[in-house]
Design a protein around this motif. Structure first.
Motif, PDB file in Angstrom:
ATOM      1  N   GLN A 135      -2.870  10.321  -0.777  1.00 26.83           N
ATOM      2  CA  GLN A 135      -3.643   9.088  -0.703  1.00 26.83           C
ATOM      3  C   GLN A 135      -2.865   7.941  -0.087  1.00 26.83           C
ATOM      4  O   GLN A 135      -3.451   6.975   0.368  1.00 26.83           O
ATOM      5  N   THR A 136      -1.539   8.010  -0.079  1.00 27.04           N
ATOM      6  CA  THR A 136      -0.756   6.903   0.457  1.00 27.04           C
ATOM      7  C   THR A 136      -0.335   7.147   1.902  1.00 27.04           C
ATOM      8  O   THR A 136       0.065   6.219   2.586  1.00 27.04           O
ATOM      9  N   THR A 164      -0.691   7.506   5.798  1.00 32.73           N
ATOM     10  CA  THR A 164      -1.653   6.957   6.736  1.00 32.73           C
ATOM     11  C   THR A 164      -2.368   8.102   7.446  1.00 32.73           C
ATOM     12  O   THR A 164      -1.744   8.933   8.101  1.00 32.73           O
ATOM     13  N   GLU A 169     -15.742   5.255  -1.421  1.00 32.82           N
ATOM     14  CA  GLU A 169     -14.409   4.673  -1.234  1.00 32.82           C
ATOM     15  C   GLU A 169     -13.858   4.995   0.159  1.00 32.82           C
ATOM     16  O   GLU A 169     -13.262   4.137   0.813  1.00 32.82           O
ATOM     17  N   ALA A 193     -12.740   2.656   3.342  1.00 33.37           N
ATOM     18  CA  ALA A 193     -11.462   2.808   4.046  1.00 33.37           C
ATOM     19  C   ALA A 193     -11.684   2.963   5.551  1.00 33.37           C
ATOM     20  O   ALA A 193     -10.919   2.412   6.364  1.00 33.37           O
ATOM     21  N   ARG A 217      -9.316   5.223  -7.051  1.00 34.76           N
ATOM     22  CA  ARG A 217      -8.034   5.369  -6.347  1.00 34.76           C
ATOM     23  C   ARG A 217      -7.558   3.987  -5.914  1.00 34.76           C
ATOM     24  O   ARG A 217      -8.354   3.065  -5.781  1.00 34.76           O
ATOM     25  N   THR A 218      -6.266   3.875  -5.656  1.00 40.11           N
ATOM     26  CA  THR A 218      -5.731   2.602  -5.162  1.00 40.11           C
ATOM     27  C   THR A 218      -5.763   2.542  -3.642  1.00 40.11           C
ATOM     28  O   THR A 218      -5.791   1.464  -3.066  1.00 40.11           O
ATOM     29  N   SER A 219      -5.738   3.715  -3.008  1.00 41.36           N
ATOM     30  CA  SER A 219      -5.801   3.761  -1.547  1.00 41.36           C
ATOM     31  C   SER A 219      -6.363   5.096  -1.091  1.00 41.36           C
ATOM     32  O   SER A 219      -6.368   6.073  -1.842  1.00 41.36           O
ATOM     33  N   SER A 253      -5.573   0.424   1.513  1.00 41.11           N
ATOM     34  CA  SER A 253      -5.708  -0.060   0.145  1.00 41.11           C
ATOM     35  C   SER A 253      -7.169  -0.326  -0.190  1.00 41.11           C
ATOM     36  O   SER A 253      -7.907  -0.874   0.634  1.00 41.11           O
ATOM     37  N   THR A 258      -9.873  -3.333  -6.233  1.00 45.10           N
ATOM     38  CA  THR A 258      -9.952  -2.861  -7.617  1.00 45.10           C
ATOM     39  C   THR A 258     -11.390  -2.532  -7.985  1.00 45.10           C
ATOM     40  O   THR A 258     -11.654  -1.560  -8.691  1.00 45.10           O
TER      41      THR A 258
END
Length: 99
Positions: free
Chosen positions: A4-5, A7, A30, A34, A74-76, A81, A84
């Motif tokens: 998820q982090t 790129t 989500e 993105a 998820r956070t990203s 990102s 919230t």
């Protein structure tokens, strides 16, 4: 789902979106967000608008009465990102005229 982090390219995110659309509509929402961010950052306004609208359409299918209902899981996604909380007001605020 990929890391998820890390790129991910727009093409990778679109592929992830297609899989999630069948298995987990909230995750797909989500990922649509993105993708809207990724295309906006690339300066591709028509594609960004397309993903903003896709995100908004998906959000229509979810309740949004409480923070718990709109909290992202998820956070990203693919290095982008996530907020919230994800609801139409957040999308409109972040994308303005693209929405």
């Amino acid at each position: 789902m990929t890391n998820q982090t890390r790129t991910a390219s727009a093409d990778e995110l679109e592929s992830i979106f297609q899989r999630e659309l069948v298995t987990d509509r909230w995750a797909a929402t989500e990922t649509a967000y993105a993708l809207a961010v990724r295309y906006r950052d690339l300066g591709d306004w028509p594609r960004s608008r397309e993903w903003v609208q896709q995100c908004l359409r998906l959000l229509e299918g979810f309740p949004s009465d409480t923070e718990e209902q709109v909290a992202t899981s998820r956070t990203s996604v693919g290095g982008v990102s996530l907020p919230t909380y994800l609801h139409s007001g957040v999308v409109q605020d972040r994308f303005g005229d693209l929405g």
